[in-house]
Design a protein around this motif. Structure first.
Motif, PDB file in Angstrom:
ATOM      1  N   TYR A  37      -4.479 -10.438 -20.775  1.00 40.26           N
ATOM      2  CA  TYR A  37      -5.579  -9.493 -20.967  1.00 40.26           C
ATOM      3  C   TYR A  37      -5.135  -8.358 -21.892  1.00 40.26           C
ATOM      4  N   CYS A  81      -4.262  -0.823 -13.905  1.00 40.08           N
ATOM      5  CA  CYS A  81      -5.390  -0.211 -14.610  1.00 40.08           C
ATOM      6  C   CYS A  81      -6.088   0.778 -13.687  1.00 40.08           C
ATOM      7  N   THR A 131     -13.328  -0.716 -17.360  1.00 37.71           N
ATOM      8  CA  THR A 131     -13.368  -2.016 -18.038  1.00 37.71           C
ATOM      9  C   THR A 131     -12.490  -1.951 -19.279  1.00 37.71           C
ATOM     10  N   HIS A 132     -12.081  -3.127 -19.781  1.00 39.17           N
ATOM     11  CA  HIS A 132     -11.053  -3.143 -20.818  1.00 39.17           C
ATOM     12  C   HIS A 132     -11.339  -4.193 -21.888  1.00 39.17           C
ATOM     13  N   LYS A 150     -14.159  -7.630 -24.377  1.00 36.98           N
ATOM     14  CA  LYS A 150     -14.892  -8.427 -23.387  1.00 36.98           C
ATOM     15  C   LYS A 150     -15.237  -7.648 -22.122  1.00 36.98           C
ATOM     16  N   LYS A 151     -14.831  -6.382 -22.088  1.00 38.44           N
ATOM     17  CA  LYS A 151     -15.131  -5.511 -20.949  1.00 38.44           C
ATOM     18  C   LYS A 151     -14.692  -6.137 -19.612  1.00 38.44           C
ATOM     19  N   ILE A 152     -13.424  -6.567 -19.576  1.00 32.30           N
ATOM     20  CA  ILE A 152     -12.876  -7.150 -18.351  1.00 32.30           C
ATOM     21  C   ILE A 152     -12.640  -6.031 -17.337  1.00 32.30           C
ATOM     22  N   SER A 153     -13.045  -6.251 -16.101  1.00 29.03           N
ATOM     23  CA  SER A 153     -12.919  -5.195 -15.089  1.00 29.03           C
ATOM     24  C   SER A 153     -11.462  -4.967 -14.706  1.00 29.03           C
ATOM     25  N   THR A 170     -10.172  -7.317 -11.968  1.00 22.41           N
ATOM     26  CA  THR A 170      -9.729  -8.646 -12.411  1.00 22.41           C
ATOM     27  C   THR A 170      -8.315  -8.595 -12.973  1.00 22.41           C
ATOM     28  N   ILE A 171      -8.056  -7.581 -13.816  1.00 25.19           N
ATOM     29  CA  ILE A 171      -6.720  -7.466 -14.420  1.00 25.19           C
ATOM     30  C   ILE A 171      -5.672  -7.145 -13.359  1.00 25.19           C
ATOM     31  N   GLU A 203      -4.652 -10.140 -11.370  1.00 27.92           N
ATOM     32  CA  GLU A 203      -3.717 -11.009 -12.085  1.00 27.92           C
ATOM     33  C   GLU A 203      -2.314 -10.394 -12.094  1.00 27.92           C
TER      34      GLU A 203
END
Length: 420
Positions: A39, A53, A58-59, A62-65, A68-69, A72
């Motif tokens: 990510y 994070c 969001t990041h 793709k604005k990944i939350s 989620t990061i 992982e």
């Protein structure tokens, strides 16, 4: 074995870009590997101190939350820790490529092409069962030694080789192997390794790896004699307790630690782990390292005096306990100085040969005798076995029976005094 390492999540910052690739860098024993987390993270939404994070952000494009990061990150940390645990249990410090390959395999990026050997399964057994059941270091060591014996017995060994005939050949191997410059193991040592191998084979059968079930009915025909319980009788214990070694402070300390075992029933590992915070007014509490048994043990005047003697030492531990190897040597020196030299006959079998060895008693005394001394003397003083078991953590009378038999025999001998 514990592999020291340094692990940190880093942002690969690029000029004029608001976000960065996130990678995980691991260093150990001169090796370095880094894994891409997969990510991109906004630079101003990363908390370096927490290695995570910022929540509810969001990041990247793709604005990944963040959730989620961070999930992982947690998963990768766990994978890395499990991989180090794997190598620690094999006693191996991996190279960078070996470590990377193992992590990739756990992440599903490498498919094993070679069929597993019986030794691969044994290693899996050690790791899985050791972790699930919180094995002691000694249990790990015994199984690794058993696996190494199987490798020497037959480097290409398979489960299907371990028929009744194959297991009989394994027993013959133990009877003829070179041990401490002598030919052949003692029978009870060979039985120990056979039983450890059976433990592994039972697990492998339950997992579906092993289809050869001869181990269930196989009985090794090795004659053994129950080990003699070696302990200090009360007068011998008092002789050691009252001895002084002003010119040998290491012996004075070892004497006190050993006597503390004799007056509390604690194993060496539990005395070494005993902390000042575990000592209360009139009793101590501990959770045993070997069995995780929580115990409350009342203090007597002897154990109290020893604790009082060392109450002002620095640190968190109640007693400054020497390492076990030195303790065992010092205890033998102490008992020799106290003239605890009654001849003791120890009998064992090698194959069909009966061997009798005579030793002065002091040669047979070590830290393992402290707990036995407590139990035997407590029973001979007339303390009920169920009370003694509350102090020692024994869960059934079967394990107490050898000590009860000793106490009963001592009572018989005492009664004979009336016949004089």
């Amino acid at each position: 074995m514990n592999i020291k390492r340094n692990c940190i999540f880093l942002l690969d910052k690029e000029k004029d870009k608001p976000d960065s690739k996130l990678r995980y860098r691991i260093k150990w024993d001169g090796n370095t590997v880094a894994f891409n987390v997969g990510y991109r993270v906004d630079n101003n939404k990363w908390v370096a101190e927490a290695q995570r994070c910022k929540p509810n952000t969001t990041h990247g494009k793709k604005k990944i939350s963040a959730a989620t990061i961070n999930a992982e990150i947690n998963r990768l940390e766990e994978t890395i820790n499990d991989t180090f645990f794997f190598f620690e249990q094999t006693g191996q410090i991996p190279t960078s490529s070996e470590f990377r390959d193992e992590v990739n395999k756990r992440n599903g990026k490498i498919v094993e092409k070679e069929e597993k050997t019986i030794f691969d399964y044994y290693q899996q057994f050690i790791i899985e069962q050791g972790k699930e059941n919180s094995w002691s270091d000694n249990t790990y060591k015994r199984h690794k030694t058993t696996m190494n014996h199987l490798k020497k017995f037959a480097p290409d060994l398979t489960f299907s080789d371990l028929t009744h005939e194959g297991l009989s050949r394994l027993v013959d191997y133990f009877m003829n192997i070179e041990v401490d410059n002598e030919t052949g193991m003692k029978n009870y040592t060979a039985k120990k390794y056979i039983n450890l191998a059976k433990w592994f084979l039972k697990w492998a059968s339950e997992k579906g790896y092993n289809k050869e079930l001869a181990f269930i009915t196989f009985k090794e025909k090795l004659k053994t004699i129950p080990a003699k319980v070696i302990f200090l009788e009360w007068n011998e214990l008092m002789s050691v307790y009252n001895a002084t070694f002003p010119d040998a402070p290491h012996l004075e300390l070892a004497k006190d630690v050993f006597c503390f075992q004799c007056f509390t029933s604690l194993r060496y590992s539990d005395v070494r782990n005993l902390k000042k915070a575990d000592i209360y007014d009139g009793y101590l509490t501990t959770t045993t390292i070997k069995t995780d048994e929580p115990l409350k043990i009342e203090l007597n005047k002897y154990s109290k005096a020893i604790l009082e003697k060392y109450k002002d030492i620095e640190g968190i531990y109640a007693l400054p306990v020497p390492v076990n190897q030195r303790m065992n040597k010092y205890i033998k020196d102490i008992c020799k100085a106290c003239e605890i030299n009654e001849p003791i006959c120890r009998t064992y079998y090698k194959g069909a040969e009966r061997i009798d060895e005579i030793h002065p008693k002091y040669e047979l005394i070590g830290t393992h005798c402290g707990r036995k001394t407590f139990i035997c003397n407590a029973l001979m003083l007339g303390i009920a076995p169920n009370i003694v078991m509350k102090w020692t953590g024994h869960r059934d009378y079967k394990s107490m029976k050898p000590y009860i038999d000793i106490a009963d025999k001592a009572k018989e001998e005492a009664m004979k005094l009336f016949n004089r």
